[in-house]
Design a protein around this motif. Sequence first.
Motif, PDB file in Angstrom:
ATOM      1  N   HIS A  61      10.193   3.053  14.603  1.00 53.48           N
ATOM      2  CA  HIS A  61      11.547   3.263  14.078  1.00 53.48           C
ATOM      3  C   HIS A  61      11.585   3.962  12.721  1.00 53.48           C
ATOM      4  CE1 HIS A  61      12.783  -0.335  16.802  1.00 53.48           C
ATOM      5  NE2 HIS A  61      12.847   0.817  17.441  1.00 53.48           N
ATOM      6  N   GLU A  62      10.533   3.794  11.922  1.00 57.46           N
ATOM      7  CA  GLU A  62      10.529   4.400  10.582  1.00 57.46           C
ATOM      8  C   GLU A  62       9.656   5.646  10.499  1.00 57.46           C
ATOM      9  OE1 GLU A  62      12.533   3.480   8.326  1.00 57.46           O
ATOM     10  OE2 GLU A  62      13.223   1.563   9.147  1.00 57.46           O
ATOM     11  N   GLY A  63       8.819   5.873  11.496  1.00 61.87           N
ATOM     12  CA  GLY A  63       8.000   7.076  11.523  1.00 61.87           C
ATOM     13  C   GLY A  63       6.776   7.056  10.633  1.00 61.87           C
ATOM     14  N   LEU A  64       6.341   5.887  10.188  1.00 61.01           N
ATOM     15  CA  LEU A  64       5.130   5.818   9.384  1.00 61.01           C
ATOM     16  C   LEU A  64       3.899   6.011  10.260  1.00 61.01           C
ATOM     17  CD1 LEU A  64       5.781   2.802   6.972  1.00 61.01           C
ATOM     18  CD2 LEU A  64       6.300   5.215   6.633  1.00 61.01           C
ATOM     19  N   THR A  65       2.893   6.697   9.735  1.00 56.48           N
ATOM     20  CA  THR A  65       1.622   6.889  10.435  1.00 56.48           C
ATOM     21  C   THR A  65       0.477   6.657   9.470  1.00 56.48           C
ATOM     22  OG1 THR A  65       1.567   9.266   9.961  1.00 56.48           O
ATOM     23  CG2 THR A  65       2.615   8.571  12.034  1.00 56.48           C
ATOM     24  N   PHE A  66      -0.695   6.381  10.023  1.00 55.45           N
ATOM     25  CA  PHE A  66      -1.866   6.089   9.192  1.00 55.45           C
ATOM     26  C   PHE A  66      -2.219   7.263   8.284  1.00 55.45           C
ATOM     27  CE2 PHE A  66      -6.440   6.029   8.401  1.00 55.45           C
ATOM     28  CZ  PHE A  66      -6.594   4.761   7.866  1.00 55.45           C
ATOM     29  N   SER A  67      -2.089   8.474   8.802  1.00 56.56           N
ATOM     30  CA  SER A  67      -2.466   9.671   8.030  1.00 56.56           C
ATOM     31  C   SER A  67      -1.243  10.423   7.522  1.00 56.56           C
ATOM     32  CB  SER A  67      -3.316  10.599   8.905  1.00 56.56           C
ATOM     33  OG  SER A  67      -2.625  10.950  10.094  1.00 56.56           O
ATOM     34  N   GLY A  68      -0.106   9.731   7.400  1.00 57.47           N
ATOM     35  CA  GLY A  68       1.119  10.405   6.992  1.00 57.47           C
ATOM     36  C   GLY A  68       1.175  10.757   5.516  1.00 57.47           C
ATOM     37  N   GLY A  69       0.462  10.067   4.682  1.00 56.53           N
ATOM     38  CA  GLY A  69       0.503  10.329   3.253  1.00 56.53           C
ATOM     39  C   GLY A  69      -0.255   9.259   2.494  1.00 56.53           C
TER      40      GLY A  69
ATOM     41  N   PHE B 210       0.801   6.776   0.488  1.00 52.67           N
ATOM     42  CA  PHE B 210       1.298   5.418   0.599  1.00 52.67           C
ATOM     43  C   PHE B 210       0.984   4.822   1.970  1.00 52.67           C
ATOM     44  CE2 PHE B 210       4.566   2.437   1.995  1.00 52.67           C
ATOM     45  CZ  PHE B 210       4.388   1.444   1.043  1.00 52.67           C
ATOM     46  N   GLU B 211       1.203   5.620   3.033  1.00 54.70           N
ATOM     47  CA  GLU B 211       0.938   5.124   4.374  1.00 54.70           C
ATOM     48  C   GLU B 211      -0.527   4.740   4.556  1.00 54.70           C
ATOM     49  OE1 GLU B 211       2.759   7.764   3.619  1.00 54.70           O
ATOM     50  OE2 GLU B 211       4.130   8.347   5.227  1.00 54.70           O
ATOM     51  N   SER B 212      -1.433   5.573   4.036  1.00 54.79           N
ATOM     52  CA  SER B 212      -2.856   5.269   4.180  1.00 54.79           C
ATOM     53  C   SER B 212      -3.216   3.980   3.448  1.00 54.79           C
ATOM     54  CB  SER B 212      -3.703   6.432   3.661  1.00 54.79           C
ATOM     55  OG  SER B 212      -3.502   6.628   2.264  1.00 54.79           O
ATOM     56  N   ALA B 213      -2.622   3.763   2.265  1.00 52.93           N
ATOM     57  CA  ALA B 213      -2.878   2.533   1.518  1.00 52.93           C
ATOM     58  C   ALA B 213      -2.285   1.333   2.244  1.00 52.93           C
ATOM     59  CB  ALA B 213      -2.301   2.634   0.108  1.00 52.93           C
ATOM     60  N   PHE B 214      -1.068   1.488   2.760  1.00 49.99           N
ATOM     61  CA  PHE B 214      -0.402   0.379   3.436  1.00 49.99           C
ATOM     62  C   PHE B 214      -1.146  -0.036   4.694  1.00 49.99           C
ATOM     63  CE2 PHE B 214       2.537  -0.854   6.860  1.00 49.99           C
ATOM     64  CZ  PHE B 214       2.955  -2.078   6.355  1.00 49.99           C
ATOM     65  N   PHE B 215      -1.390   0.920   5.587  1.00 53.97           N
ATOM     66  CA  PHE B 215      -2.057   0.581   6.845  1.00 53.97           C
ATOM     67  C   PHE B 215      -3.516   0.192   6.618  1.00 53.97           C
ATOM     68  CE2 PHE B 215       1.432   3.180   8.721  1.00 53.97           C
ATOM     69  CZ  PHE B 215       1.914   2.208   9.587  1.00 53.97           C
ATOM     70  N   GLY B 216      -4.150   0.807   5.626  1.00 52.95           N
ATOM     71  CA  GLY B 216      -5.547   0.444   5.342  1.00 52.95           C
ATOM     72  C   GLY B 216      -5.676  -0.997   4.880  1.00 52.95           C
ATOM     73  N   LEU B 217      -4.847  -1.398   3.912  1.00 55.86           N
ATOM     74  CA  LEU B 217      -4.937  -2.753   3.366  1.00 55.86           C
ATOM     75  C   LEU B 217      -4.412  -3.800   4.340  1.00 55.86           C
ATOM     76  CD1 LEU B 217      -3.892  -2.061  -0.329  1.00 55.86           C
ATOM     77  CD2 LEU B 217      -6.087  -2.989   0.426  1.00 55.86           C
ATOM     78  N   THR B 218      -3.242  -3.560   4.919  1.00 56.32           N
ATOM     79  CA  THR B 218      -2.685  -4.558   5.838  1.00 56.32           C
ATOM     80  C   THR B 218      -3.481  -4.624   7.137  1.00 56.32           C
ATOM     81  OG1 THR B 218      -1.086  -2.939   6.714  1.00 56.32           O
ATOM     82  CG2 THR B 218      -0.362  -4.359   4.902  1.00 56.32           C
ATOM     83  N   GLY B 219      -3.994  -3.478   7.589  1.00 61.62           N
ATOM     84  CA  GLY B 219      -4.820  -3.478   8.792  1.00 61.62           C
ATOM     85  C   GLY B 219      -6.130  -4.209   8.583  1.00 61.62           C
ATOM     86  N   LEU B 220      -6.756  -3.983   7.420  1.00 64.01           N
ATOM     87  CA  LEU B 220      -7.995  -4.691   7.101  1.00 64.01           C
ATOM     88  C   LEU B 220      -7.742  -6.191   7.032  1.00 64.01           C
ATOM     89  CD1 LEU B 220     -10.993  -4.504   6.266  1.00 64.01           C
ATOM     90  CD2 LEU B 220     -10.230  -4.283   3.896  1.00 64.01           C
ATOM     91  N   HIS B 221      -6.643  -6.558   6.404  1.00 55.06           N
ATOM     92  CA  HIS B 221      -6.319  -7.982   6.328  1.00 55.06           C
ATOM     93  C   HIS B 221      -6.008  -8.541   7.715  1.00 55.06           C
ATOM     94  CE1 HIS B 221      -3.678 -11.502   5.706  1.00 55.06           C
ATOM     95  NE2 HIS B 221      -4.526 -11.762   4.722  1.00 55.06           N
ATOM     96  N   GLY B 222      -5.301  -7.770   8.534  1.00 54.84           N
ATOM     97  CA  GLY B 222      -4.996  -8.225   9.884  1.00 54.84           C
ATOM     98  C   GLY B 222      -6.247  -8.480  10.706  1.00 54.84           C
TER      99      GLY B 222
END
Length: 285
Positions: free
Chosen positions: A206-214, A216-228
């Motif tokens: 719905h928001e269009g975020l992607t892992f390689s989008g920029g 902020f996206e790389s930091a968000f998915f990297g940190l939350t994904g690692l924690h997940g």
Amino acid sequence: MSVADDSTEDHGHHLPAVEDWPKGFGEASWWPFITALGAAGFYLGAALYVLGRGQNALVGPMVGPGVFVASTFAFLTGLYGWVYHAFVKAYWSKDAGHNSALRWGMMLFLGTEIATFGAGFVYYFFIRAGSQWTTAVEAVPDGFLGALVIGNTAILVVSSFTLHFAHVALRKGNRSRFLALLVSTLVLGVVFIAGQIYEYYEFIVHEGLTFSGGMFESAFFGLTGLHGLHVTLGAVLIGIITVRAFQGQYSAERHTSVSTVSMYWHFVDAVWIFLVVVLYAGAVV
């Protein structure tokens, strides 16, 4: 008589020898190395996934996911062998007991985890303080720090308390309370994972975020994904000790694996709170 047989008679354990594979005896066990190789493959798979995207991709688009799947299999196989031979088999052979060495091993492992998460947070702090943060923060969707994140945080915090008091109940000999709180912890952990998956769905679809989008996206998915991934591993470990608990493998004197898994779960809980304050709140402030 072989060297390994002589060693067993004289010292009570095997030398690190080929015939120990894959079972392992004492310090000769190979399972921790298999587990570590599988864990390292997660990072390799993620890197290959990034390198496989775009017009100038260095590898095929399926190389990264393939490495990640293979690493997951190796990691879970190694983890099963490690847990079984370190705890389950030893319990039934009456060799398990109050093993402080395993707790120290978990503390050392958590020390490496702090370094791993620290590297991700350093990257986030770098882009947060950089001149391009104004552009990067434009990718933050509305309601980024919303009810779902706050609810998920509350669930994980509560699960840390339920696991703590489950351990307390076990050491006091209250088996029914121990089992009830342990199952509650497992359910809360699964609910947290489901909540994070739903959050990813909302942000990606719905928001269009992607892992390689920029940045902020790389930091968000990297940190939350690692924690997940860490929470998922913690849920697997809690699931293992839950099964063992219902089989009567724990008592007030025998609870080493419960203690070490509790340390790990409290760690991922603390990391999430720090992540919410720094990443979620830090992105909207």
